[in-house]
Design an enzyme around this catalytic site. Structure first.
Site, PDB file in Angstrom:
ATOM      1  N   GLU A 255      64.865  53.246  44.063  1.00  0.00           N
ATOM      2  CA  GLU A 255      65.484  54.088  43.024  1.00  0.00           C
ATOM      3  C   GLU A 255      66.643  54.802  43.701  1.00  0.00           C
ATOM      4  OE1 GLU A 255      64.416  54.230  39.987  1.00  0.00           O
ATOM      5  OE2 GLU A 255      62.399  53.411  40.131  1.00  0.00           O
ATOM      6  N   CYS A 294      69.031  62.809  39.746  1.00  0.00           N
ATOM      7  CA  CYS A 294      69.500  61.427  39.800  1.00  0.00           C
ATOM      8  C   CYS A 294      69.865  60.892  38.423  1.00  0.00           C
ATOM      9  CB  CYS A 294      68.417  60.545  40.403  1.00  0.00           C
ATOM     10  SG  CYS A 294      66.840  60.746  39.572  1.00  0.00           S
TER      11      CYS A 294
HETATM   12  P1  NAP Z   1      68.628  59.808  51.505  1.00  0.00           P
HETATM   13  O1  NAP Z   1      69.454  60.479  52.508  1.00  0.00           O
HETATM   14  O2  NAP Z   1      68.844  58.373  51.243  1.00  0.00           O
HETATM   15  O3  NAP Z   1      67.122  60.085  51.933  1.00  0.00           O
HETATM   16  C1  NAP Z   1      66.071  59.675  51.111  1.00  0.00           C
HETATM   17  C2  NAP Z   1      64.806  59.600  51.925  1.00  0.00           C
HETATM   18  O4  NAP Z   1      64.901  58.536  52.877  1.00  0.00           O
HETATM   19  C3  NAP Z   1      64.499  60.865  52.730  1.00  0.00           C
HETATM   20  O5  NAP Z   1      63.121  61.124  52.667  1.00  0.00           O
HETATM   21  C4  NAP Z   1      64.915  60.466  54.134  1.00  0.00           C
HETATM   22  O6  NAP Z   1      64.252  61.188  55.134  1.00  0.00           O
HETATM   23  C5  NAP Z   1      64.459  59.034  54.133  1.00  0.00           C
HETATM   24  N1  NAP Z   1      65.003  58.231  55.216  1.00  0.00           N
HETATM   25  C6  NAP Z   1      66.275  58.157  55.633  1.00  0.00           C
HETATM   26  N2  NAP Z   1      66.369  57.287  56.659  1.00  0.00           N
HETATM   27  C7  NAP Z   1      65.114  56.808  56.884  1.00  0.00           C
HETATM   28  C8  NAP Z   1      64.543  55.896  57.808  1.00  0.00           C
HETATM   29  N3  NAP Z   1      65.281  55.284  58.723  1.00  0.00           N
HETATM   30  N4  NAP Z   1      63.218  55.635  57.741  1.00  0.00           N
HETATM   31  C9  NAP Z   1      62.440  56.246  56.818  1.00  0.00           C
HETATM   32  N5  NAP Z   1      62.925  57.144  55.935  1.00  0.00           N
HETATM   33  C10 NAP Z   1      64.249  57.411  55.958  1.00  0.00           C
HETATM   34  O7  NAP Z   1      68.763  60.527  50.063  1.00  0.00           O
HETATM   35  P2  NAP Z   1      68.747  62.076  49.727  1.00  0.00           P
HETATM   36  O8  NAP Z   1      70.021  62.653  50.224  1.00  0.00           O
HETATM   37  O9  NAP Z   1      67.462  62.701  50.129  1.00  0.00           O
HETATM   38  O10 NAP Z   1      68.738  62.043  48.135  1.00  0.00           O
HETATM   39  C11 NAP Z   1      69.883  62.073  47.317  1.00  0.00           C
HETATM   40  C12 NAP Z   1      70.087  60.753  46.629  1.00  0.00           C
HETATM   41  O11 NAP Z   1      68.879  60.329  45.999  1.00  0.00           O
HETATM   42  C13 NAP Z   1      71.094  60.831  45.516  1.00  0.00           C
HETATM   43  O12 NAP Z   1      72.011  59.812  45.682  1.00  0.00           O
HETATM   44  C14 NAP Z   1      70.282  60.621  44.235  1.00  0.00           C
HETATM   45  O13 NAP Z   1      70.970  59.966  43.206  1.00  0.00           O
HETATM   46  C15 NAP Z   1      69.168  59.808  44.710  1.00  0.00           C
HETATM   47  N6  NAP Z   1      68.007  60.005  43.835  1.00  0.00           N
HETATM   48  C16 NAP Z   1      67.602  58.980  43.056  1.00  0.00           C
HETATM   49  C17 NAP Z   1      66.510  59.151  42.225  1.00  0.00           C
HETATM   50  C18 NAP Z   1      66.028  58.030  41.356  1.00  0.00           C
HETATM   51  O14 NAP Z   1      64.953  58.150  40.785  1.00  0.00           O
HETATM   52  N7  NAP Z   1      66.755  56.944  41.237  1.00  0.00           N
HETATM   53  C19 NAP Z   1      65.828  60.363  42.197  1.00  0.00           C
HETATM   54  C20 NAP Z   1      66.277  61.396  43.017  1.00  0.00           C
HETATM   55  C21 NAP Z   1      67.378  61.196  43.840  1.00  0.00           C
HETATM   56  P3  NAP Z   1      64.946  62.450  55.882  1.00  0.00           P
HETATM   57  O15 NAP Z   1      65.219  63.455  54.829  1.00  0.00           O
HETATM   58  O16 NAP Z   1      63.900  62.859  56.845  1.00  0.00           O
HETATM   59  O17 NAP Z   1      66.195  61.932  56.516  1.00  0.00           O
END
Ligand code: NAP
Length: 517
Positions: A255, A294
């Site tokens: 997602e 999101c």
């Molecule tokens: P992100 O930077 O991609 O991080 C998402 C998750 O992935 C975090 O828990 C992060 O952990 C983890 N992660 C990153 N690298 C990883 C790795 N190598 N191994 C395991 N886990 C890893 O996204 P974000 O900044 O938190 O969220 C914002 C984005 O989410 C926005 O673009 C939004 O549109 C999207 N979003 C989508 C939805 C949907 O339902 N489609 C809902 C909410 C948000 P760490 O924080 O520890 O780095």
């Protein structure tokens, strides 16, 4: 304070210094999270063997009792969660409600669904097909629980709802959960899991938690495990690549980002009731969780003749928004969760500025230099068919862009220019417009909200994800699907075509719950 993780039935601390969690109003550090050096493989094996066995032994109805018990623990501690959501996520009381109550409602909805599935552990689809000339050999489709761990990697904007909506579906399907909230706002997820574990309402191994980075998680997973990822497209792509070469890979659902739109139909005039309904919804998009949803409206498609009136009316609302400390009851828009998110949002607004002009900006109070505040902004793009950035860049903050369109065909083209989104809304009373938008844009969206005079204000909102409805979207939105009532179980269960005699199939059907997924 250093947040611990919960693995193999124990609270354990990482061995590193960890990453800071801050108060976005002041920029001050409030906690650290670190998962380095933890035995992830051991924790996953414990969840799979101990938690999976315990949940697998329960019926759907019994699993529903667990979900209800979890919801009751969260309800009992709700006030503390609202405080944490304010201090770590910059949430106003209504922002916190979307996240906290959204999680509780989803758990309760799945608890009710569980009750309706009764004392079965498997599902069987209605109907059977005769496969031989004589009526002695048929096929039926049966769904059984996958004996694996549901790893759930979440985004920073929903430390409660994001975690519980995934746990609820997995637990009902009989899969133990390993939740991994985004580090920056993990204090709320941590406290909630701490309370649920302390209450002793779940079997050992049914729920585990990683606070801190999740590096190495993928390596410990096998073909019956799954990863439900919510976050940015880049991280989603990393997970896809990490699994690409694996012959017996875990299931993955993604997602991701989405440049969602709302459309005011060509039939709308400033006097139509739906004009005001659209205005209200667009203003909410610049307010709730400071735009960090999101599903939020990023593009507002308005008939060209109506665009000046709509821009003026929405601009007035935006200029009047009270931005400030979420502890202040008058505040409508709090800060983004930290300086990094603030700077990324401001950079992205500047990139949109190459294609769009500013219609209105809310004023910022005096804020700390390390705070996450971004002034809500309304932009207008005069040539949306030539523009690219407005369709590609998701400003994860309080910013939306008005895109004037010439006719419905162009509105549909502009809607599709987002290349796949989570949610679309349509404000129109014209049945032909509604049918045209559904025909043209349903393939590009996971959900469409249609508001007309009949619905009025009695709808759940463009951005709110209802557990009864499928959540996810094609293309840029990641291609995943979650929730949708019983449909969500598909991710954690396996459909198998069972071929056999009528008596054998009838016996299987007697033990299962008949349901079409
Ligand atoms: P992100 O930077 O991609 O991080 C998402 C998750 O992935 C975090 O828990 C992060 O952990 C983890 N992660 C990153 N690298 C990883 C790795 N190598 N191994 C395991 N886990 C890893 O996204 P974000 O900044 O938190 O969220 C914002 C984005 O989410 C926005 O673009 C939004 O549109 C999207 N979003 C989508 C939805 C949907 O339902 N489609 C809902 C909410 C948000 P760490 O924080 O520890 O780095």
């Amino acid at each position: 304070m250093k947040l611990e993780s919960y693995l193999s039935g124990q609270w354990v601390a990482g061995s590193g210094a960890g990453r800071p969690l801050v108060n976005p109003v002041t920029g001050a550090e409030i906690a650290r999270a670190d998962a380095s050096g933890l035995d992830l493989a051991g924790g996953i094996a414990f969840a799979r063997d101990t938690g999976g066995a315990a949940l697998g032994a329960l019926t759907f109805a019994e699993r529903g009792e667990l979900l209800k018990a979890v919801a009751d623990v969260l309800i009992a501690n709700r006030d503390a969660y609202v405080r944490i959501a304010r201090e770590n996520s910059g949430n106003t009381a209504s922002d916190a409600s979307v996240d906290i109550d959204g999680g509780i409602v989803t758990l309760k909805t799945y608890a009710r669904l569980a009750k309706s599935l009764g004392n079965a552990r498997s599902l069987i689809e209605p109907g059977q097909d005769q496969l031989a000339r004589d009526p002695v050999f048929f096929s039926r489709h049966v769904w059984t629980s996958r004996p694996g761990v549901a790893v759930q990697v979440n985004a920073f904007n929903f430390p409660s709802w994001g975690m519980w909506e995934k746990v609820a579906v997995a637990l009902l399907a009989g899969a133990p959960s390993l939740a991994k909230p985004a580090t920056a706002t993990s204090l709320l997820s941590y406290q909630m899991v701490r309370d649920v574990i302390a209450a002793g309402v779940l079997p050992a191994g049914a729920l585990s938690l990683i606070c801190g980075g999740g590096e190495g998680l993928v390596d410990a997973l096998g073909p019956m495990d799954s990863i439900a990822f919510t976050g940015s497209a880049d991280t989603g792509a990393m997970f896809r690549q990490a699994l690409a070469g694996r012959a017996a890979a875990p299931r993955l659902t993604v997602e991701a980002d989405s440049v969602n739109a709302t459309i005011l139909g060509p039939d709308v005039t400033p006097d139509s009731p739906v004009f005001d309904l659209a205005l209200r919804e667009a203003a909410k998009a610049l307010t709730i969780k400071a735009g960090q949803l999101c599903t939020n409206i990023r593009r507002i498609l308005v008939p060209a003749a109506l665009a000046p009136a709509f821009a003026e009316a929405l601009g007035a609302k935006v200029s009047a928004l009270a931005v400030g400390d979420p502890a202040d009851e008058a505040t409508r828009v709090g800060p983004l969760i930290n300086v990094a998110q603030r700077d990324t949002a401001l950079e992205n607004i500047a990139r949109l500025g190459a294609e769009a002009r500013t219609v209105a900006t809310a004023s910022l109070p005096d804020v700390a230099p390390n705070s996450g505040f971004v002034a809500p902004q309304l932009l207008l793009c005069d040539d949306p068919t030539a523009a690219r950035a407005v369709h590609e860049i998701e400003v994860f903050g309080p910013c939306a862009t008005i895109l004037p369109y010439a006719d419905l065909d162009q509105a549909v083209q502009l809607g599709a220019a987002g290349e796949g989104s989570l949610a679309l809304s349509l404000f129109s009373d014209d049945r032909a417009v509604q049918a045209g938008v559904v025909a043209g844009l349903a393939p590009w969206h996971g959900r469409i909200l249609m508001v007309d005079a009949e619905v009025g204000r009695n709808h759940t909102g463009h951005s709110i994800v209802m557990p009864q409805c499928a959540h996810g979207g094609p293309g840029r939105a990641g291609g995943g699907e979650e929730l949708g009532g019983a449909r969500g179980l598909r991710f954690h269960m396996q459909r198998t075509a069972i071929q056999g005699g009528p008596s054998a199939l009838a016996a299987l059907a007697d033990a299962a719950c008949e349901l079409s997924l």
